[in-house]
Design a protein around this motif. Structure first.
Motif, mmCIF file in Angstrom:
data_model
loop_
_atom_site.group_PDB
_atom_site.id
_atom_site.type_symbol
_atom_site.label_atom_id
_atom_site.label_comp_id
_atom_site.label_asym_id
_atom_site.label_seq_id
_atom_site.Cartn_x
_atom_site.Cartn_y
_atom_site.Cartn_z
ATOM 1 N N ILE A 1 -54.857 -45.617 -72.964
ATOM 2 C CA ILE A 1 -55.389 -45.302 -74.291
ATOM 3 C C ILE A 1 -54.762 -44.017 -74.820
ATOM 4 C CG2 ILE A 1 -57.456 -44.397 -75.446
ATOM 5 C CD1 ILE A 1 -59.058 -46.582 -74.223
ATOM 6 N N TYR A 2 -54.742 -42.993 -74.001
ATOM 7 C CA TYR A 2 -54.182 -41.705 -74.433
ATOM 8 C C TYR A 2 -52.669 -41.808 -74.624
ATOM 9 C CZ TYR A 2 -58.728 -40.457 -72.554
ATOM 10 O OH TYR A 2 -60.075 -40.415 -72.281
ATOM 11 N N GLU B 1 -48.034 -41.806 -78.318
ATOM 12 C CA GLU B 1 -46.764 -42.398 -78.720
ATOM 13 C C GLU B 1 -46.825 -43.111 -80.065
ATOM 14 O OE1 GLU B 1 -44.179 -41.647 -77.098
ATOM 15 O OE2 GLU B 1 -45.220 -40.747 -75.386
ATOM 16 N N HIS B 2 -48.002 -43.159 -80.672
ATOM 17 C CA HIS B 2 -48.117 -43.924 -81.913
ATOM 18 C C HIS B 2 -47.366 -43.233 -83.057
ATOM 19 C CE1 HIS B 2 -49.788 -46.335 -85.146
ATOM 20 N NE2 HIS B 2 -50.198 -47.178 -84.216
ATOM 21 N N PRO B 3 -46.571 -43.987 -83.809
ATOM 22 C CA PRO B 3 -45.755 -43.368 -84.870
ATOM 23 C C PRO B 3 -46.577 -42.774 -86.013
ATOM 24 C CG PRO B 3 -45.586 -45.765 -84.950
ATOM 25 C CD PRO B 3 -46.285 -45.430 -83.683
ATOM 26 N N THR C 1 -60.960 -39.884 -67.757
ATOM 27 C CA THR C 1 -60.050 -40.993 -67.533
ATOM 28 C C THR C 1 -59.951 -41.311 -66.047
ATOM 29 O OG1 THR C 1 -57.857 -41.868 -68.096
ATOM 30 C CG2 THR C 1 -57.956 -39.577 -67.341
ATOM 31 N N GLY C 2 -59.385 -42.463 -65.739
ATOM 32 C CA GLY C 2 -59.253 -42.918 -64.359
ATOM 33 C C GLY C 2 -58.847 -44.377 -64.354
ATOM 34 N N VAL D 1 -47.937 -34.958 -66.411
ATOM 35 C CA VAL D 1 -47.391 -34.720 -67.746
ATOM 36 C C VAL D 1 -48.298 -35.302 -68.820
ATOM 37 C CG1 VAL D 1 -45.959 -36.823 -67.743
ATOM 38 C CG2 VAL D 1 -45.297 -34.860 -69.153
ATOM 39 N N LEU D 2 -48.971 -36.439 -68.515
ATOM 40 C CA LEU D 2 -49.899 -37.027 -69.488
ATOM 41 C C LEU D 2 -51.082 -36.094 -69.713
ATOM 42 C CD1 LEU D 2 -50.957 -39.299 -71.290
ATOM 43 C CD2 LEU D 2 -51.898 -40.396 -69.242
#
Length: 310
Positions: free
Chosen positions: A266-267, A272-274, A289-290, A297-298
């Motif tokens: 999701i993240y 990366e969404h334009p 998250t998991g 890096v994320l």
């Protein structure tokens, strides 16, 4: 909230309604309900379940997307001691029928169509017999051979007195079935509310947080660390039926969402969404998250570019 910790889900709903009666509990489309209003709707659903003949320790199944009706029925079951069986929205007919059969579900709450799949018609084509299933209720809309949600709620009278204890079963949570036949785990009220309380404290979920629940309600992360966590902390729930990055970013901007848990993908998708720069995501504070490996890096980009601070 009352200093005496709730031991059942019904006690949790009551406590939230008493602690924050006029604060927003849930925003679903155009509907915005307070904790007091949510408690009233849940009790009405509980009374309708009882009027439908559902007894303590009998099961009801929920097969549909995140929404106010789903959580109202699920929480309502706790007042009469019924067991909730969440069904994966991506199940095909025989997969759902197998669990309906093995859980001996008496009632099924579902929708006409979701993700391009006609649940009820598909279920009718299954070769698996469902001798225990008495009724199907549509959470939204109407359909042949199913009761509308309005008609279901119309049955509600006074809520019968039912003794529900912390050790009673609240959910039958089925495993994914990826390594074999799905297995039903019996989850008890005290464990559900107690571990949720610990989780909410550990992640510092707080009163006034605005929580976009992207995880599906049928998953433990949706109905436990989503719905029950918000009731525990006094946060507002924003159910999200499916993850669409544009819709999610728009909701974050419009509703000033502060909490957005989910798997790493999701993240990564948001980063990366334009069109990410078109939206104001500065309200985001808490990510959880998991379920997959999380590259360092994320995590760094989530803090540096999405603005999370914990």
């Amino acid at each position: 909230m009352n200093c005496v910790a709730p031991q059942t889900i019904a006690e949790l709903v009551d406590a939230a309604g008493a602690a924050w009666p006029d604060e927003l509990a849930c925003v679903d489309g155009d509907r915005r309900v307070t904790f007091r209003e949510l408690r009233d709707e849940v009790v009405r659903a509980a009374a309708a379940l009882a009027a439908s003949g559902l007894q303590k320790d009998e099961a009801l199944a929920l097969w549909g997307p995140n929404g106010l009706e789903w959580l109202t029925v699920s929480l309502g079951a706790s007042y009469i001691g019924a067991r909730v069986v969440p069904l994966n929205t991506r199940y095909r007919a025989d997969e759902a029928a197998d669990i309906l059969c093995r859980s001996r579900a008496r009632m099924l709450f579902t929708v006409n169509r979701f993700l391009g799949y006609d649940y009820l018609n598909a279920l009718r084509s299954s070769t698996i017999e469902l001798p225990h299933l008495r009724e199907a209720v549509l959470l939204r809309g109407e359909g042949e051979g199913a009761t509308s949600f309005g008609a279901f709620l119309g049955r509600a009278g006074s809520l019968p007195r039912t003794t529900v204890a912390g050790d009673d079963v609240s959910h039958i949570q089925y495993t994914s079935g990826t390594t074999g036949r799905a297995k039903g785990a019996l989850l008890c009220h005290r464990a559900m509310v107690g571990t949720t309380r610990d989780w909410a404290a550990n992640v510092e979920l707080a009163r006034g947080d605005r929580y976009l629940i992207v995880s599906p309600f049928f998953h433990i992360s949706g109905h436990k660390t989503g719905v029950l966590a918000c009731l525990t902390a006094g946060a507002t729930m924003y159910p999200q039926p499916v993850f669409d990055p544009i819709v999610v970013m728009q909701r974050v901007q419009d509703e000033r969402i502060t909490v957005l848990p989910g798997p790493p993908t999701i993240y990564q998708t948001l980063l990366e969404h334009p069109r990410r720069a078109d939206f104001d995501l500065s309200s985001l504070k808490l990510a959880v998250t998991g379920a997959a490996s999380i590259p360092a890096v994320l995590i760094g980009r989530m803090f540096g570019e999405l603005g999370f601070d914990r």
